[in-house]
Motif scaffolding. Structure first.
Motif: not given
Length: 102
Positions: A20-28
């Motif tokens: 989930x952190x990998x997707x949140x990084x892109x989102x942010x």
């Protein structure tokens, strides 16, 4: 105005799920740069393509969308290459469409 879509796989080529952190990084990153983002994550889309005549490959993906007044192709090329490396993909789809706001 441009609509840019990024198709991110849920799993690497060995079937290992991304965190989930990998997707949140892109989102942010995208939210910060473009002032907002739309994510389609609840029900992953499925991409299918023929690798050979006998082999069909599939990916479960999520789609991120941003809008931009200008299309900075050089930035997007670098960012796509970085995402491909981060998500361990030979090819990662980032596409744009010119849109008109109504």
């Amino acid at each position: 105005m441009y609509l840019i879509q990024i198709l991110l796989p849920l799993y690497d080529n060995e079937g290992v799920p991304f965190t989930q952190d990998e997707f949140l990084k892109v989102r942010d990153q995208l939210s910060e740069r473009f002032g907002g983002i739309t994510t389609y994550m609840r029900s992953p889309a499925r991409g299918l393509w023929k690798e050979t005549r006998e082999t069909t490959v599939h990916d479960d993906i999520v789609i991120y969308e941003v809008m931009a007044a200008e299309l900075d192709r050089a930035w997007w090329k670098r960012y796509r290459q970085q995402l491909a490396a981060d998500f361990r993909q030979d090819i990662l789809i980032v596409r744009s469409s010119e849109i008109e706001l109504l």
